[in-house]
Design a protein around this motif. Structure first.
Motif: not given
Length: 1652
Positions: A90-93, A655-659
């Motif tokens: 929750v905090r990250f996304l 995958l080094k994808e942001p968020f």
């Protein structure tokens, strides 16, 4: 059993899921002990039966919604894995918060994106703040470590760990950057800059690209940053651990070698790098194995430049850098050395003598090439006292070459670290304390794990043990401090696993023993491991794989890892032959010799052992495992002696994808890094803890009996025995009450139930009271109605008795009307009710239909999406299976072909076929030879026959020629031939004429086309000319606007440079005073107090006063004042003139219509002086007009350039614009000529009227713009009294005397003295006096740099003196009839005064800002001006260990204190009669500082984002607004700067539920950026049950509205507190100053100044 009551209908639980690890579900029915299953409903609406064998199998309970997004995981009611994972998600996304506390651990999730949360404004916001008050951040951990170090004077450590690619290196860099900013170096060597400069170097030589990270650190490092007594950085030291040297010679697929090699290859074209003979990375064996030679978005050439700059900052000279690069290039060339196998069984090897790579390697390292080639293929053995040289096989030689390359790189890495440490070492004494930053590899497990992973995981086992014991120690300290009777908390101690690795007969001991064996191998070492730890004494953490005899399994704390034993012994030995090292020792390169000569003295983990002919007795001490164990033990001792702070970096996806959040990878890392172990230790004890006051305030509804705050502890004791029957679920401390996990949720449920029962009772009582009240009112109304009705009936009966007939008629008529009206009213009411009911039913049916249709549509879409997703998953699985089967079949076919190719029969068949082909080719060659001989004979015969035939033909030709000469000419034949030729010529001419005719017609058509195009182009040209004129006008308007903006920006930069210049000047003065003090202490000399001005020279030159190189005249905050021309300064008006100029003067007077009087008959000398003055005035006017003409010509040339550029853009000329421009130019010339004539006329009229009457005086006039006699009201100061005047008036004036003077009195006195000196003709003394005054005022500002009243006074005097000198300057005096200009050119001093005014203004603001800095946040955000609004925060979040709240001594900061400081500034400025516009600019700057500081702190503090705190802040801001408006300061923008803070507070108080609320917030919050609005909504925390947390749907709605807003605001979250607005001083010409207007008190002691 109390927790089982929470499993009721509607409760939230977590159940396992194969994809998402944990999913949320809701209970559909209550759980009773004995039930075998739970009926659950998932979040997608599906129902599920969850089996429950015993109460222990119950799924974990979910936390209440109020705890969602908590910034500290230990504050959750239920502490378990799904709650931790959900909170982090929750905090990250949803909140975009990458940092979260977990007790003493900071969990940092790598966002794979650039976030604006690391600027200097963020560092300022976290500096000096308590850790528990601010949002989680890496700066918060660094600030906590820094504060703990300075407060407790104890060393600190920040341990940063995590997987490769999780952001460890970046976190370490930000930590060191924070220390560099907060603890700036006290000396001028910029230690903090060197600390930051070490990062690019270590990244270049120690980082590489891996499959998980593009910038992975392949070594561990521990940096100790030393601090002095004042908390400033004075030095640093770095220790490294376990460099991955095997990467130098081998890289896996999709990986790279160390960055430095690719940086050197990218710079191979540079002139200084050409001697390295480098090529592309694809040409070197050591850089091409991984197949990846370039990293996207990375410039290796730029990185090398950054590395070289870092070396320069750290003191490494360029020649030494090139030595370093030569060694690195030599390593690359060594990898390309071609070693060939020889001998019957390939047991020998050799290197070609002309091998280019070996030659370049030898040249770069300056070693003997033949010796290197020999010892790369041979080795020396000692047998029985004799030394033998044994050749090596090709494989052994390759291994020796790779070992040498690794050894060289390891030695170079060690030398670089030592060089950095010597540069970072403190030169000002020993550090008082230090903060260590440990950036070390996290737990690693791959498909194939080797010696490197074994050492890394061993280090993580040690760190995890230290972490567990530290966490347990903190819990124990808390319990002991609260005097709890507690039992020991059991936690998983991994000592058994550590003993397996480092204990007696452990893995490392057996490995070192095997390395000492002559014929030791990896297989024999594994067999010893099996015998020792599986057969003799089975170890619980050691296992053997089922399908392998060359591997072993260790059960680590984080995971089970299988290690392959191949290469363990070689990597542990890490040996290189002594002969090769001796060759390098003999190198003529100083750096190469230094690297290998110090090898015996320096012991490092990166270095291996050197194998010689004689095996050393203590060779085991040089093994990598032994050295790593020693260094790791030293590290653990260092960490145990410091206070650790933990940062755990998490990699959210591969995958080094942001968020993008992958729950599987996140849970795996949470288990590996010890976060879940921290939760388990906390949950094993008493994770929830409340002070008695907080518990009493929150749960007072559950208490019985009389309730008083003083008896909170006693009431808690009494109530908990009844509320929680099990006494083991809670415990009482001295100041807190402790609860087991889940008990707070139980208390919350009891509290909610008690509140519900109380609400029902209140509702029943209120409803009963309302019913009784209604009954009483109804009864009273009925009795009243009855009374009135009975009276009416009695009166009506009397009337009936009197008027029987009339009454009957009236009754009939009345009843008829009443009944009719009643019927109509009832009928109308019935129709209206029916209409409303029918409308309501219709709308209800319509809404049901719409909802049903939407639900059907959603179901159809979702089901379709699920089917497609299932199909794609099955399709991918089938494709993958096909690929696997085909790959397997291809591998089998490949093996079959390889086996067939290696077979002997195959070779025989191939050879047999080759023999047949050779025989056929031989036969064919013989046949071709025979045919070639035959052809040669035939060719010879043909040649002879051809020669005979040729001779015969020649003879025939000769005969024919003879006959032709003898025969007569034939005329008819010739005529026929000529006729034929003529006919052919005519035909050709006819064809050419036709062609020419066609060409002419084509050219005519082209001409018509060209004419048409010309007409079109002419029309288009007219249109373009019109459009060009419009574009030019628009460009001029835009250019003027941009010029104004650039002028404001340049003014701000200039004032900033002036501030920096003043700072450097103050620093210079401090150093000079220190040097003078040193000389004074050496010589013991005394200085007279009257010589206090000796430090500031009274030179007329303004050079030491103003930074002339930084002060262009156009950037001055004052209106521009042009200096006098050089021609006027060079003219000596006082020089006598021998020529008589009476006739020209008479003609001039007649032309100017000046009446002649007896003064015309004055002496010739006086007239000559007057005419000379007129001539000077003419020259002055001519020079001014000449400068104006030059300026006009420059503008004209600029316009012509613009016109030519515009014309060139359109490829056509613009004659109309040119004609218009020329007409305007002629008009300007005419106007200039008229202006010149008018100015000459007016000036000469006034000038002659002033000069001619004064020519009778005995003293000649020396200035053409002066009235020596008529200018009165001045002050005269003698030359010897000037220093005394400066001392009494400026330098030594007392504060009480200065504040009692009238505003601007010192400046007025000084100006009158300067003007008198100028009128007397002594320009040097006038300049000297003015320069001395400016210097003295500057010294007075430095002397009173903390006194706001004195600074305001000198600001006023500087501005007044500036305005007076500007008013009397030659430029301004020409347009001011009542002012006589000065003769002296004081333009440079006016510029110095302008800078002095800016300095005084900045000093005034600096004093106020310093006083306000520490009280803004406590007064504006924390003070409770409105009593009764403060409440206890909902939820008991525990304070972090070692984080002590700040205690403020003395008066608590409040708005009254802030207003008092602002009032002091306003009083000081008002006392000096400072212009209102300047006062408004000052308060505009201060209110911006107040609003920015408060807003930044609000955006980083969760406890401030609530409704009641918003009310307090709004009231405090309103006090500030009222104060500003009460003093008339709102018009200068001071109130407008408070708008962002006001809108932020309104955002806290506004509704945040519906879409209308979101639109209202979008319309009202115009001064806040999108990031700030979302951040406040995210941090909003309810402090009571009457409020709710902002839902994620509402935040997403607001974000959707904000996406369409293009406000042009910067993307950063915080406001730049250091922003400075440029100041503009208004120029108001003061009235004509006379000494009669001044009131000079006797306290100034300037009676020696006389009136002139």
């Amino acid at each position: 059993m109390a927790t089982l009551k929470l499993y009721s209908k509607g409760a939230s639980v977590w159940i396992p899921d194969p994809d998402d690890i944990w999913v949320s579900a809701q209970l559909l029915q209550d759980y009773s002990p004995g039930d075998e299953r739970l009926l659950l409903q998932l979040s997608d609406g599906k129902e599920l039966c969850y089996p429950v064998v015993s109460p222990a199998d119950l799924p974990p309970l979910g936390n209440p919604d109020i705890s969602e997004g908590e910034n500290d995981l230990t504050a959750l009611s239920f502490l378990h894995e799904p709650a931790i994972l959900h909170n982090l998600r929750v905090r990250f996304l949803d909140y975009c918060s990458i940092y979260t506390y977990c007790g003493i651990v900071l969990v940092a999730i790598n966002p794979y994106d650039q976030l604006p949360i690391y600027g200097e404004e963020v560092i300022d916001a976290y500096s000096g703040q308590d850790m528990a008050d601010m949002e989680p951040h890496i700066f918060s951990v660094a600030e906590e470590a820094y504060r703990t170090m300075t407060r407790e004077e104890k060393n600190q450590s920040i341990i940063i760990s995590g997987e490769s690619g999780s952001g460890k290196t970046v976190s370490a860099k930000f930590t060191m950057r924070y220390f560099a900013v907060v603890g700036g170096a006290a000396q001028q060597t910029s230690v903090e800059e060197k600390v930051l400069a070490s990062n690019p170097i270590m990244e270049s030589i120690g980082n590489a690209k891996t499959t998980r990270n593009d910038n992975s650190s392949r070594f561990g490092k521990y940096i100790e940053i030393g601090f002095g007594r004042n908390g400033d950085i004075i030095g640093a030291n770095m220790r490294t651990y376990l460099l991955e040297k095997s990467r130098v010679v081998f890289q896996a697929s999709a990986e790279r070698n160390y960055h430095i090699f690719y940086q050197l290859c990218a710079s191979r074209e540079l002139p200084e790098m050409r001697s390295l003979k480098l090529e592309a990375p694809e040409r070197f064996r050591y850089t091409k194995q991984g197949g990846e030679t370039h990293i996207p978005c990375t410039d290796d050439l730029l990185d090398l430049e950054r590395t070289r700059n870092s070396f320069t900052i750290l003191g490494v000279q360029p020649d030494q850098q090139m030595e370093l690069f030569r060694i690195l290039a030599a390593v690359l060339h060594l990898g390309n050395v071609h070693i060939q196998a020889s001998g019957r069984s390939s047991d020998r090897s050799f290197i070609d003598a002309d091998d280019r790579s070996l030659a370049v390697f030898s040249k770069l390292l300056v070693v003997e090439g033949p010796q290197m080639a020999h010892w790369l293929c041979h080795r020396r053995l000692a047998v029985g006292g004799e030394t033998l040289v044994k050749p090596m096989s090709g494989q052994q030689a390759l291994e020796a070459r790779d070992a040498l390359a690794k050894h060289i790189y390891g030695q170079l890495f060690t030398w670089t670290v030592q060089r950095l440490n010597s540069a970072l070492r403190s030169h000002s004494g020993r550090a008082k304390s230090f903060i260590g930053v440990l950036d070390i590899y996290g737990f690693e497990t791959f498909d194939r794990n080797s010696f490197e992973q074994f050492c890394i995981n061993y280090a993580n086992e040690k760190l995890q043990q230290q972490f567990n014991r530290h966490v347990f120690h903190l819990e124990q300290e808390e319990y002991v401090r609260e005097e709890l009777s507690w039992s020991r908390i059991e936690f998983s101690d991994n000592q058994l696993c550590i003993n397996l690795i480092e204990g007696q007969l452990g893995l490392l001991d057996l490995l070192d023993e095997e390395c000492r064996m002559p014929k030791g191998s990896d297989e024999s070492w594994v067999r010893k491991l099996y015998d020792q730890h599986l057969t003799s004494s089975p170890h619980p953490h050691f296992l053997k794989p089922r399908m392998s005899n060359s591997a072993f399994i260790i059960l680590h704390f984080a995971d089970t890892v299988q290690y392959e034993c191949d290469g363990f012994l070689d990597k542990n030995r890490d040996t290189v032959f002594e002969e090769l090292v001796n060759i390098l020792k003999a190198s003529q390169s100083e750096l190469v010799a230094e690297l290998f000569q110090q090898q015996g003295n320096v012991s490092s983990v990166a270095n291996g052992s050197v194998r010689s002919g004689k095996r050393a007795h203590r060779e085991h001490r040089l093994t990598v495992g032994f050295q790593f164990r020693q260094s790791l033990q030293m590290l653990m001792d260092t960490l145990n002696s410091t206070t650790p702070h933990y940062v755990r970096c998490i990699k959210p996806n591969d995958l080094k994808e942001p968020f993008l959040f992958d729950p599987k990878r996140t849970v795996q890392q949470l288990r590996a890094c010890g976060v879940l172990e921290t939760i388990r230790i906390s949950a094993a004890g008493y994770p929830s803890r409340w002070t008695y006051e907080e518990f009493f305030s929150r749960y007072r509804v559950l208490l019985r009996g009389p309730q008083h705050q003083e008896q909170a502890q006693t009431l808690c004791w009494q109530a908990l025995h009844q509320l929680i029957p099990d006494p083991d679920q809670y415990c009482f401390g001295k100041t807190k009450v402790f609860f087991r996990a889940g008990q707070v949720a139980l208390l919350e449920r009891l509290r909610a139930e008690r509140l519900r029962v109380a609400a029902v009772i209140i509702q029943s009582c209120v409803r009963g009271w309302l019913a009784r009240l209604s009954y009483t009112r109804t009864l009273w109304a009925a009795i009243t109605i009855q009374r009135y009705c009975r009276g009416g009936l009695a009166r009506r009966l009397a009337l009936i008795l009197r008027y029987t007939k009339a009454a009957l008629v009236i009754q009939k008529t009345y009843r008829m009307l009443v009944n009719r009206q009643l019927f109509l009213m009832v009928r109308q009411a019935t129709i209206t009710i029916q209409a409303f009911i029918r409308g309501t039913l219709s709308r209800r049916r319509y809404r049901l239909l719409v909802a049903e249709r939407a639900a059907v549509l959603l179901q159809a879409r979702v089901r379709g999406w699920l089917v497609r997703k299932k199909y794609l998953r099955i399709h991918e699985a089938v494709v993958f299976m096909q690929c696997c089967v085909r790959r397997r079949a291809a591998r089998r076919e490949l093996l079959k072909l390889k086996t067939e190719a290696r077979s002997v029969e195959r070779y025989r068949e191939l050879n047999k076929g080759m023999e047949v082909k050779l025989m056929q080719l031989q036969l064919r060659a013989d046949q071709e030879a025979r045919e070639s001989a035959t052809l040669r004979d035939t060719l010879h015969a043909e040649r002879e026959a051809t020669a005979v035939e040729l001779e015969a033909l020649r003879a025939t030709i000769r005969k024919l020629e003879i006959q032709k000469e003898k025969s007569p000419p034939s005329c008819p034949i010739i005529n026929e031939k000529e006729e034929e030729e003529r006919r052919r010529a005519e035909e050709r001419a006819t064809q050419e004429i036709l062609k020419l005719t066609e060409e002419v017609e084509a050219l005519q058509r082209e001409k018509d086309i060209f004419n048409k195009e010309r007409e079109d182009l002419a029309a288009r040209l007219l249109e373009e000319e019109k459009a060009q004129e419009e574009r030019v006008q628009q460009a001029v308007s835009r250019a003027s606007a941009s010029v104004r903006a650039e002028l404001d920006e340049e003014r701000r930069k200039y004032q900033g440079l002036l501030r920096e210049f003043n700072r450097l000047e103050q620093r210079y003065d401090n150093l000079r005073e220190m040097s003078l003090l040193t000389e004074y202490t050496k010589g013991h000399k005394r200085t007279d107090s009257t010589q206090s001005l000796s430090l500031e020279p009274l030179s007329p030159s303004p050079t030491p006063l103003t930074p002339q190189s930084l002060s262009p005249l156009s950037l001055s905050p004052f209106p521009p004042v042009f200096p006098s021309p050089d021609e006027v300064r060079r003219v000596s008006v006082t020089s006598p003139c021998t020529e008589r100029r009476e006739t020209p003067l008479d003609q001039l007077m007649e032309r100017m219509d000046v009446a002649k009087d007896p003064a015309v008959k004055m002496r010739a000398e006086d007239l000559a002086h007057a005419y000379d003055a007129v001539r000077v005035a003419n020259k002055f006017l001519e020079s001014q007009l000449r400068s104006q003409r030059c300026q006009w010509e420059e503008e004209l040339e600029a316009l012509r350039c613009q016109l030519s550029q515009a014309s060139a853009a359109s490829s056509f000329s613009a004659p109309q614009l040119q004609e218009q421009l020329e007409a305007r130019g002629e008009e300007c010339v005419r106007l200039k000529r008229e202006l010149k004539e008018l100015r000459n006329t007016v000036t000469l009229r006034r000038f002659l009227a002033q000069v001619l009457p004064s020519a009778l005086s005995t003293e000649g006039s020396f200035s053409s713009q002066q009235k020596p006699v008529t200018v009165t009201g001045l002050l005269e100061c003698r030359k010897r009294d000037e220093s005394k005047l400066i001392k009494n008036l400026i330098t030594d004036i007392r504060v009480d005397s200065a504040l009692s003077l009238s505003p601007g009195l010192p400046a007025s006195v000084l100006f009158l003295c300067v003007r008198q000196a100028d009128c007397s003709g002594d320009q040097t003394r006038a300049r000297s006096l003015c320069s001395a005054a400016v210097t003295a005022m500057k010294a007075a500002l430095k002397k009173h740099n903390t006194d706001i009243d004195m600074t305001a006074m000198w600001l006023k005097n500087s501005c007044l003196l500036h305005d007076l000198l500007t008013q009397h300057s030659p430029k301004q005096a020409l347009d001011w009839d009542e002012v006589t200009p000065l003769t002296s050119d004081l333009s440079d001093l006016i510029s110095s005064l302008s800078d002095l005014c800016i300095q005084a203004y900045q000093q005034l603001l600096s004093i106020t800002e310093t006083r306000l800095q520490n009280i803004i946040v406590p007064a504006l955000l924390e003070s409770e001006t409105i009593p009764g609004l403060s409440t206890v925060k909902l939820g008991g979040s525990r304070k972090r260990a070692g984080s002590d709240p700040r205690t403020v001594g003395g008066e608590a900061p409040s708005m009254a204190l802030v207003l008092r400081e602002l009032g002091a500034l306003h009083t000081a400025l008002s006392r000096q009669a400072v212009p209102p516009t300047l006062m408004e600019q000052a308060f505009h700057q201060l209110t911006y500082l107040i609003a920015a500081s408060a807003l930044n702190n609000l955006l980083l503090r969760k406890d401030m984002c609530c409704w009641n705190r918003g009310m307090q802040i709004r009231y405090n801001v309103s006090l500030l607004e009222e104060w500003l408006r009460g003093r008339g300061l709102q018009s200068g923008g001071a109130v407008a700067t408070l708008e962002p803070l006001i809108q932020a507070v309104q955002l806290l108080q506004a509704g945040k539920k519906t879409e209308k609320d979101a639109q209202a917030l979008f319309r009202s919050c115009t001064a806040l950026s999108s990031q700030q609005i979302v951040k406040i909504l995210t941090l909003y925390t309810p402090h009571s049950d009457l409020d709710e947390r902002v839902t994620l749907n509402f935040i997403r709605t607001v974000q959707g509205l904000l996406k369409g807003r293009s406000d042009g605001q910067p993307p950063q979250l915080l406001v730049d507190v250091r922003k400075v607005f440029p100041v503009t001083f208004p120029y108001t010409p003061p009235p004509v100053l006379r000494v009669d207007q001044l009131l000079i008190p006797d306290s100034l002691k300037i009676a020696f100044v006389r009136r002139a």
